[in-house]
Design a protein around this motif. Structure first.
Motif, PDB file in Angstrom:
ATOM      1  N   ARG A 182      34.754 -28.480  67.230  1.00 10.61           N
ATOM      2  CA  ARG A 182      33.624 -29.401  67.158  1.00 10.61           C
ATOM      3  C   ARG A 182      33.869 -30.697  67.912  1.00 10.61           C
ATOM      4  NH1 ARG A 182      29.331 -28.813  63.334  1.00 10.61           N
ATOM      5  NH2 ARG A 182      29.402 -26.761  62.376  1.00 10.61           N
ATOM      6  N   ASN A 183      35.097 -30.883  68.405  1.00  7.05           N
ATOM      7  CA  ASN A 183      35.362 -32.043  69.244  1.00  7.05           C
ATOM      8  C   ASN A 183      35.049 -31.757  70.713  1.00  7.05           C
ATOM      9  OD1 ASN A 183      37.384 -30.220  69.668  1.00  7.05           O
ATOM     10  ND2 ASN A 183      39.088 -31.653  69.442  1.00  7.05           N
ATOM     11  N   SER A 184      34.472 -30.603  70.994  1.00 11.40           N
ATOM     12  CA  SER A 184      34.083 -30.258  72.372  1.00 11.40           C
ATOM     13  C   SER A 184      32.612 -29.863  72.415  1.00 11.40           C
ATOM     14  CB  SER A 184      34.940 -29.106  72.894  1.00 11.40           C
ATOM     15  OG  SER A 184      36.300 -29.458  72.922  1.00 11.40           O
ATOM     16  N   PRO A 185      31.725 -30.747  71.976  1.00 16.30           N
ATOM     17  CA  PRO A 185      30.305 -30.382  71.940  1.00 16.30           C
ATOM     18  C   PRO A 185      29.617 -30.614  73.278  1.00 16.30           C
ATOM     19  CG  PRO A 185      30.582 -32.555  71.028  1.00 16.30           C
ATOM     20  CD  PRO A 185      31.956 -32.088  71.413  1.00 16.30           C
ATOM     21  N   GLN A 186      28.412 -30.096  73.356  1.00 17.08           N
ATOM     22  CA  GLN A 186      27.509 -30.374  74.471  1.00 17.08           C
ATOM     23  C   GLN A 186      26.293 -31.115  73.919  1.00 17.08           C
ATOM     24  OE1 GLN A 186      28.231 -26.544  77.364  1.00 17.08           O
ATOM     25  NE2 GLN A 186      26.722 -26.323  75.762  1.00 17.08           N
ATOM     26  N   HIS A 187      25.850 -32.121  74.649  1.00 15.85           N
ATOM     27  CA  HIS A 187      24.693 -32.904  74.224  1.00 15.85           C
ATOM     28  C   HIS A 187      23.653 -32.882  75.342  1.00 15.85           C
ATOM     29  CE1 HIS A 187      27.295 -34.685  71.088  1.00 15.85           C
ATOM     30  NE2 HIS A 187      28.189 -34.797  72.052  1.00 15.85           N
ATOM     31  N   GLN A 188      22.406 -32.787  74.972  1.00 15.54           N
ATOM     32  CA  GLN A 188      21.334 -32.934  75.950  1.00 15.54           C
ATOM     33  C   GLN A 188      20.164 -33.667  75.320  1.00 15.54           C
ATOM     34  OE1 GLN A 188      20.074 -29.762  78.710  1.00 15.54           O
ATOM     35  NE2 GLN A 188      18.001 -30.015  77.929  1.00 15.54           N
ATOM     36  N   LYS A 189      19.680 -34.655  76.044  1.00 14.41           N
ATOM     37  CA  LYS A 189      18.420 -35.322  75.711  1.00 14.41           C
ATOM     38  C   LYS A 189      17.508 -35.160  76.913  1.00 14.41           C
ATOM     39  CE  LYS A 189      20.134 -39.377  74.911  1.00 14.41           C
ATOM     40  NZ  LYS A 189      20.194 -40.831  74.565  1.00 14.41           N
ATOM     41  N   VAL A 204      22.781 -35.040  80.268  1.00 12.13           N
ATOM     42  CA  VAL A 204      23.630 -33.997  79.694  1.00 12.13           C
ATOM     43  C   VAL A 204      25.083 -34.469  79.647  1.00 12.13           C
ATOM     44  CG1 VAL A 204      24.494 -31.639  79.969  1.00 12.13           C
ATOM     45  CG2 VAL A 204      22.116 -32.163  80.524  1.00 12.13           C
ATOM     46  N   ARG A 205      25.736 -34.199  78.535  1.00 15.56           N
ATOM     47  CA  ARG A 205      27.179 -34.373  78.404  1.00 15.56           C
ATOM     48  C   ARG A 205      27.739 -33.035  77.942  1.00 15.56           C
ATOM     49  NH1 ARG A 205      25.274 -38.269  80.297  1.00 15.56           N
ATOM     50  NH2 ARG A 205      25.589 -40.467  79.800  1.00 15.56           N
ATOM     51  N   SER A 206      28.556 -32.410  78.762  1.00 18.15           N
ATOM     52  CA  SER A 206      29.060 -31.087  78.405  1.00 18.15           C
ATOM     53  C   SER A 206      30.574 -31.035  78.551  1.00 18.15           C
ATOM     54  CB  SER A 206      28.413 -30.003  79.274  1.00 18.15           C
ATOM     55  OG  SER A 206      28.792 -30.146  80.623  1.00 18.15           O
ATOM     56  N   ASN A 207      31.200 -30.259  77.685  1.00 23.11           N
ATOM     57  CA  ASN A 207      32.642 -30.046  77.700  1.00 23.11           C
ATOM     58  C   ASN A 207      32.906 -28.572  77.911  1.00 23.11           C
ATOM     59  OD1 ASN A 207      33.949 -32.757  76.433  1.00 23.11           O
ATOM     60  ND2 ASN A 207      31.965 -32.322  75.508  1.00 23.11           N
ATOM     61  N   GLY A 208      33.978 -28.270  78.616  1.00 26.01           N
ATOM     62  CA  GLY A 208      34.262 -26.866  78.862  1.00 26.01           C
ATOM     63  C   GLY A 208      35.738 -26.544  78.897  1.00 26.01           C
ATOM     64  N   PRO A 209      36.409 -26.421  77.732  1.00 30.89           N
ATOM     65  CA  PRO A 209      37.809 -25.999  77.733  1.00 30.89           C
ATOM     66  C   PRO A 209      37.933 -24.527  78.098  1.00 30.89           C
ATOM     67  CG  PRO A 209      37.015 -26.168  75.494  1.00 30.89           C
ATOM     68  CD  PRO A 209      35.915 -26.677  76.378  1.00 30.89           C
ATOM     69  N   THR A 210      38.967 -24.182  78.854  1.00 28.61           N
ATOM     70  CA  THR A 210      39.176 -22.796  79.266  1.00 28.61           C
ATOM     71  C   THR A 210      40.643 -22.439  79.140  1.00 28.61           C
ATOM     72  OG1 THR A 210      39.434 -23.493  81.573  1.00 28.61           O
ATOM     73  CG2 THR A 210      37.244 -22.793  80.874  1.00 28.61           C
ATOM     74  N   PRO A 211      40.956 -21.182  78.765  1.00 31.75           N
ATOM     75  CA  PRO A 211      42.356 -20.766  78.662  1.00 31.75           C
ATOM     76  C   PRO A 211      42.901 -20.315  80.016  1.00 31.75           C
ATOM     77  CG  PRO A 211      40.939 -19.012  77.901  1.00 31.75           C
ATOM     78  CD  PRO A 211      40.028 -20.157  78.277  1.00 31.75           C
ATOM     79  N   SER A 212      44.195 -20.436  80.174  1.00 28.65           N
ATOM     80  CA  SER A 212      44.864 -20.045  81.405  1.00 28.65           C
ATOM     81  C   SER A 212      45.182 -18.553  81.389  1.00 28.65           C
ATOM     82  CB  SER A 212      46.173 -20.827  81.534  1.00 28.65           C
ATOM     83  OG  SER A 212      47.052 -20.415  80.485  1.00 28.65           O
ATOM     84  N   ALA A 213      45.950 -18.119  82.386  1.00 27.05           N
ATOM     85  CA  ALA A 213      46.526 -16.779  82.359  1.00 27.05           C
ATOM     86  C   ALA A 213      47.521 -16.689  81.203  1.00 27.05           C
ATOM     87  CB  ALA A 213      47.220 -16.486  83.682  1.00 27.05           C
ATOM     88  N   PRO A 214      47.802 -15.481  80.696  1.00 23.50           N
ATOM     89  CA  PRO A 214      48.700 -15.359  79.545  1.00 23.50           C
ATOM     90  C   PRO A 214      50.160 -15.651  79.913  1.00 23.50           C
ATOM     91  CG  PRO A 214      48.042 -13.196  80.322  1.00 23.50           C
ATOM     92  CD  PRO A 214      47.227 -14.179  81.087  1.00 23.50           C
ATOM     93  N   TYR A 215      50.783 -16.479  79.082  1.00 32.88           N
ATOM     94  CA  TYR A 215      52.202 -16.765  79.209  1.00 32.88           C
ATOM     95  C   TYR A 215      52.972 -15.921  78.199  1.00 32.88           C
ATOM     96  CZ  TYR A 215      51.237 -20.888  82.079  1.00 32.88           C
ATOM     97  OH  TYR A 215      50.830 -21.737  83.077  1.00 32.88           O
ATOM     98  N   LEU A 216      54.280 -15.874  78.376  1.00 36.21           N
ATOM     99  CA  LEU A 216      55.146 -15.189  77.431  1.00 36.21           C
ATOM    100  C   LEU A 216      55.734 -16.219  76.478  1.00 36.21           C
ATOM    101  CD1 LEU A 216      56.531 -12.614  76.452  1.00 36.21           C
ATOM    102  CD2 LEU A 216      58.394 -13.083  78.059  1.00 36.21           C
ATOM    103  N   GLY A 217      55.219 -16.245  75.237  1.00 31.32           N
ATOM    104  CA  GLY A 217      55.705 -17.185  74.242  1.00 31.32           C
ATOM    105  C   GLY A 217      55.602 -18.616  74.721  1.00 31.32           C
TER     106      GLY A 217
END
Length: 749
Positions: free
Chosen positions: A285-292, A321-334
């Motif tokens: 919830r700390n990565s919301p998108q807002h639009q008015k 608009v205020r938008s956030n977009g976290p994304t995961p990387s390629a998989p690491y080993l541990g």
């Protein structure tokens, strides 16, 4: 391009004044004789079924009988949207031939595939605008799907077609409703729609909705408030003015897909990692998108004489608009910081494969961005129609012009790479994000886009309406100015296009016809100096033909259509730049094309006042020059919905409905790049990493009317609790929502 001159606007105002004067010069005529349907309005027939429409206005900005169109146009009625429990506009898409929801970003932008081409813009009453969040269905009266290029409605639109949402307008009758909905997911919603007739000249209407809904995936929510007050004023019996003011405020969690199994490749292991909960959500919830946003629209229609009519329409929309977009990387080993990805690319074939290694405890680093776009759009349209009727023929001549303006400021900051490796399977908590401390803005630009259009459209009905000939010509000019606020570099782009369309309809009987149509459109695309791509246009054209049936006094309507779409001049990297050794200097970019060819079938049938049925089937190929399929595009779809209303006996007042839709196999995001093979081998296109399986999903509804005021409806989406992949983004997927009942109580007045 010079600013629009005032002469056309002055002519429109003079014409409007003449129309009012003409109406005032006939006091001896009764108002009921004078007031008649404008050629810019659509009439509905209540006797042909809940889900059928006989007329549309989107094809050429004027009313047209579906049997007379040389282009495929489908309609979703308000009754159908109500019966299936439409929560977002894409819910109705799956029942229309040639249309499908993209599947990615289910809470954003109402993204639809139109004959394979992805539509990211919202079109409302013929005006194109931007919306990050889904448009609330409360403001939509019906949806008209114009398939294929259309230079009148959308000269710079997609060659696949336009999804034109027709907004609700004030009515000269007192009515309205209030409703409240509860449900398992995507519910907790209140709606209101109130229409009030002040007098025989003025009608007021206010529609609105408030939603505070939780969704299936962990923490996913959206809050949305939409309201649209409006009025229609009859300046004279033949002249009406409508003004709408729409406001929307929305907050939602960033709609991020979950990582796929690290062993997913081709058609194997297409699921989330084994130990990851199915409702996993990366963002918190700390990565919301807002639009008015707020939109103002007006429409003025006037019948100047018994043959000449006019329409003026305008739109101004602004969104922040205020938008956030976290994304995961390629998989690491541990926690080692070493990428261990079992899926590898064969540089010679372009195919992906599992190398046999394992990473049963993958971790991911998170990155992302935050965007601050501000977008403003203005549109002005003016259309004239001249109608002539003779003994055994009639004609319509439509001419008009339009101005379009876009101004947008787009800024982007990247999140800092904190070097933390997140194990999603073990007590993962979405982290707070910090911005990259070394760079203020990673992207910051200001854009201005302007365009104008002049067109003429002619349709002639000959031989007692057995033959319909039509053609149009649209002249368009575009100007685009892009200023990079970081580098100070300015890019100015201009283009001009003359776009024809023509076709015919031959009616073997009043209810059986064949048709053919040819149409074009062209899109201005700014250049990319870094890739040696100049400013250019992407022309699109379509050949389309088919058979239409309207039988049993309109209660059966069916179409069978073949279409062939070509979009040209899509630039991409030169494959020769991926050879070993790499050429120096790099070779310029090259052109490619995209084609979309296939067949569509649609059926709407209401044999009596109780039973209604619609169905569709689509089979086509959407490919580029290398025969690559488009990502998230199902090349085969089918759907059917039927409802029955009990009007007698103990069950009187009950309506039940049941439907199912089929979505074929889809490619994941095809990267579109080329391999860099060893010396002696040719570069080849990199293929999709995986394929999403086909699926069938069912839904049902039951509503009961207690009396003329009260009604209750139960809608159940994903009736059989089907587990399927709805869409993908890179190597991440959106999973289906489980069985989802919703209960709505409605009071009508």
């Amino acid at each position: 391009m010079k600013p629009p001159k005032l002469l056309p606007i002055a002519l429109s105002l003079c014409t409007f004044a003449l129309g009012s004067l003409h109406a005032q010069q006939s006091p001896e005529q009764d108002d009921e004789e004078i007031v008649r349907l404008s050629p810019f309005s659509v009439s509905e027939r209540a006797d042909i079924g809940r889900y059928q429409a006989a007329q549309v206005s989107s094809g050429s900005r004027i009313r047209m009988d579906l049997m007379d169109s040389t282009q495929s146009i489908s309609v979703v009625t308000s009754e159908f949207m109500q019966d299936i429990g439409t929560a977002r506009l894409t819910d109705a898409t799956k029942y229309v031939a040639g249309l499908s929801a993209l599947g990615a970003l289910p809470l954003s932008m109402d993204i639809m595939n139109v004959r394979g081409f992805s539509d990211y813009d919202l079109t409302l009453d013929g005006f194109t605008m931007f919306s990050l969040v889904n448009q609330d269905p409360i403001i939509v009266e019906r949806i008209e799907f114009v398939k294929g290029p259309n230079a009148i409605l959308a000269a710079q639109g997609l060659p696949g077609g336009v999804v034109n949402n027709i907004s609700k307008k004030p009515l000269f009758t007192n009515k309205g409703y209030l409703s409240y909905q509860v449900g398992r997911y995507d519910a907790n919603r209140a709606e209101f729609d109130a229409n009030y007739v002040v007098n025989d000249k003025l009608a007021l209407r206010v529609v609105g909705a408030f939603t505070e809904a939780d969704h299936y995936r962990q923490g996913l929510f959206h809050q949305n408030t939409t309201a649209m007050p409006m009025f229609t004023y009859r300046l004279s019996p033949t002249t009406e003015f409508t003004l709408q003011f729409q406001i929307q405020k929305s907050d939602t969690l960033s709609d991020i897909a979950a990582p796929l199994s690290v062993y997913a490749v081709g058609r194997n292991n297409i699921h989330l990692p084994q130990n990851l909960p199915r409702d996993f959500q990366i963002a918190g919830r700390n990565s919301p998108q807002h639009q008015k946003s707020h939109n103002t629209r007006f429409f003025l229609t006037s019948q100047i004489t018994d043959k000449l009519s006019m329409r003026v329409g305008g739109n101004w929309s602004q969104s922040d608009v205020r938008s956030n977009g976290p994304t995961p990387s390629a998989p690491y080993l541990g926690q080692t910081g070493i990428v261990v990805d079992p899926i590898r690319l064969n540089d010679i074939t372009g195919e992906w494969y599992w190398d046999g290694s394992f990473n049963d405890n993958p971790t991911y680093k998170l990155s992302g961005l935050k965007e601050w776009p501000v977008r403003m759009r203005g549109n002005f349209q003016n259309d004239f129609v001249y109608e002539h009727t003779a003994a055994n023929w009639k004609s319509q001549t439509v001419a008009g012009y339009a101005f379009n303006y876009i101004s947008q400021h787009f800024r982007q900051r990247n999140y800092a790479d904190d070097g933390i490796y997140y194990d999603f399977e073990n007590n993962y908590t979405p982290p707070p994000y910090a911005f990259d401390p070394d760079i203020d803005w990673h992207f910051n630009s200001s854009d201005r886009h302007r365009g104008n259009q002049v067109y003429i459209y002619e349709v002639i009905n000959l031989f007692d309406d057995h033959l319909v000939l039509s053609g149009s010509l649209s002249q368009n000019r575009y100007v685009s100015n892009i200023y990079d606020n970081l580098t100070g570099v300015r890019s100015d782009n201009r283009a001009e296009a003359t776009l024809p369309a023509a076709g015919f309809v031959y009616k073997m009987t009043p209810g059986v016809s064949v048709f053919y149509g040819y149409s074009k459109q062209e899109v201005l695309v700014p250049g990319d100096p870094g890739q040696a791509i100049p400013s250019h246009t992407r022309p699109g054209r379509q050949h389309e033909g088919g058979l239409r049936l309207r039988l049993f006094d309109g209660r059966l309507y069916a179409t069978a259509t073949y279409f062939d779409i070509l979009q040209e001049n899509l630039w991409r990297n030169n494959p020769e730049n991926h050879r070993t050794p790499i050429p120096f200097p790099l070779l310029p970019a090259v052109n490619t094309n995209v084609t979309s060819k296939g067949v569509e079938f649609e059926l709407a049938w209401a044999p009596n006042e109780n039973f209604s049925l619609i169905g569709s089937y689509t089979n086509f190929k959407f490919r580029d020059d290398d025969n690559m399929r488009g990502p998230n595009v199902p090349e085969e779809t089918a759907a059917m919905w039927a409802s029955y209303t009990f009007t007698q006996g103990a069950l009187s007042g009950l309506r039940v409905g049941l439907g199912a839709s089929y979505v074929g196999e889809r490619a994941s995001d095809a990267e579109g790049r080329w391999t860099s093979p060893p010396a002696g081998y040719d570069p080849v296109r990199i293929q999709p990493v995986f394929w999403m399986p086909s699926y069938i999903v069912a839904e049902a509804s039951a509503s009961y009317r207690f009396n003329k005021n009260w009604q209750v409806q139960l809608s159940i989406h994903n009736l059989l609790d089907k587990d399927y992949i709805a869409g993908s983004a890179l190597r991440r997927v959106f999973v289906s929502t489980p069985i989802n009942p919703k209960l709505t109580l409605r009071y009508e007045f």
